[in-house]
Design an enzyme around this catalytic site. Sequence first.
Site, PDB file in Angstrom:
ATOM      1  CD  GLU A 139      -2.335   2.758  -3.300  1.00  0.00           C
ATOM      2  OE1 GLU A 139      -3.346   3.434  -3.558  1.00  0.00           O
ATOM      3  OE2 GLU A 139      -1.996   2.446  -2.146  1.00  0.00           O
ATOM      4  CG  ASP A 146      -1.826   1.178   1.311  1.00  0.00           C
ATOM      5  OD1 ASP A 146      -2.703   1.310   0.447  1.00  0.00           O
ATOM      6  OD2 ASP A 146      -1.649   1.992   2.247  1.00  0.00           O
TER       7      ASP A 146
END
Length: 576
Positions: free
Chosen positions: A287, A250
Amino acid sequence: MQHTLWAPKADTVDLLLGTSTWQPGDDLERIPLSGDGEYWEVPQIEHGVAYGFSIDGGPLRPDPRSAEQPWGVHEASRAFDTSTISWSDDRFDGVDARGAVVYEMHVGTFTNEGTFTSAITKLDHLKSIGVDMVELMPVASFPGKRGWGYDGVSWTAVHEAYGGPQGLAEFVDACHNARIGVCLDVVYNHLGPDGNYLAEFGPYFTGKHETPWGTALNFDDDGNEGVREHLLSSALRWFTEFHIDALRLDAIHAMIDDSPVHILGELAEATRSLSGELGRPLRLIAESDLNDVTVLTPTDRGGLGMDMQWADDVHHAVHSYFTGESHGYYADFDAEDALSKVFSGVFYHDGITSTFRGKEWGAPVTDEFDGHAFVVYDQDHDQVGNRAVGDRPSEHLSETETLASAALILLSPFTPMLFQGQEWNTKTRFAFFTDHNDELGPLVSEGRISEFSSHGWDEIYGESFEVPDPQALSTFEGSKLDWDKVEDNSDYLTFVKKIIEIRKGVAEFASPDRSATRLEKVGDRQLVLHRGTSRLVINISDDELTVEGAEILAQWGDVAQGGNLTLSPNSIVVLR
């Protein structure tokens, strides 16, 4: 279970040991630990036994490397010996995330029960539509019972409401027996504020850097060695002890590290080495908001060495084209060339000015990186859940429009990802929901409402729209998929299955070759995606569209055949 505890801030550490029947409020035996001032020797703890630590005579704290928090993030840990897991996936050779058809799942809302066990019952459905890999939103322990998982406070424990570590292992094993891989979404850029006790053990955080969530994790300041080792060992543990096939990392742009070797580069090298040892593909998927292929560039050339990365620009261009939205971060994506540019170049902001950011952003994607290095989607948890009311495109678009949007993603040169329920065009919303304590909960609710008071949302929903309260149980319950609706949309689901079958069975659609990909706007609301000599033709206009004839692999709507093909309004055809 036996390990050492890294606690360089402590003068003394006591093991607080319970029993296999321990419950909160019961007594714990206090056992002083010996150590060298940095690492403390923890004696053998039997599987299923409750335990925790006391720093300098302080209160009970969970183990920073706990596998299981059955009583919540503030209570004792429970020893979980992964050697007790019974695996039956020995004939599974792995799934490579590159080019796979990925399916993003939130365990708590995927089924009504919201557990790993209940999710297993839906694997036949996923297999039938051609899913290659399930991507689980974060399952690390977080406060309360419901949430997205990005406020987790452990890198090693599995959320109890979903089924804990045993439930995760059984889910992965069932996926592998269905020939489906599992990607786990992990958060190494911050820890949630409630139940985060790591700073009491060691210098896990540093004031050198700031992130959107506050003080940064310490990857490059004094005492960072223990933090880095904790991250590396916990990440590799998912591969070795839980048989995970890929990790989605993330918001890596918030993992700030000025060390000579970035922590992600170190993780990339360790993962490649482990992949060779295990004899199956292991992938790291980043990401990143940077629009910079340095993320993918090998470590020996100064990059971070990630295998793949999410590509939000593709989503933004597709979403803006079909919905007409251009507010907030969709600014610029209504440009005439945006859709065509991202389907070959990936990034729209590749060094040009980003209106939303107010400055030049990104860099071009060089030819060495093929399409399969980029995960693309027209729905995902962020792009649905971070809308004001958690509404999906299916609430605003026709069936043909949402199907055309999905077909563009599935037949692109990239690695495509569907969001749970998208395959049957669900209209179930996926809102932002939490289960924080009475102190933090109201602040989260107020902040959410304040956040959506701007950004042009009133233009979409009207001036009187109401942002769902994240803390309300109804917000969570309203985000659960309604599986009773699947049969009502069987034609839609059948077409999605056919598109996935074509992607896998036709070489030009399976190819990651960006140079052989061209998206052509042939008229108002009329598109042709060229993949070599194969084509996806979309007509969502009010007029007919005539194209050169070819073999029809799939069609939606009326198509008149002759020397050429004539698509009626609201129709889609795949040609070879």
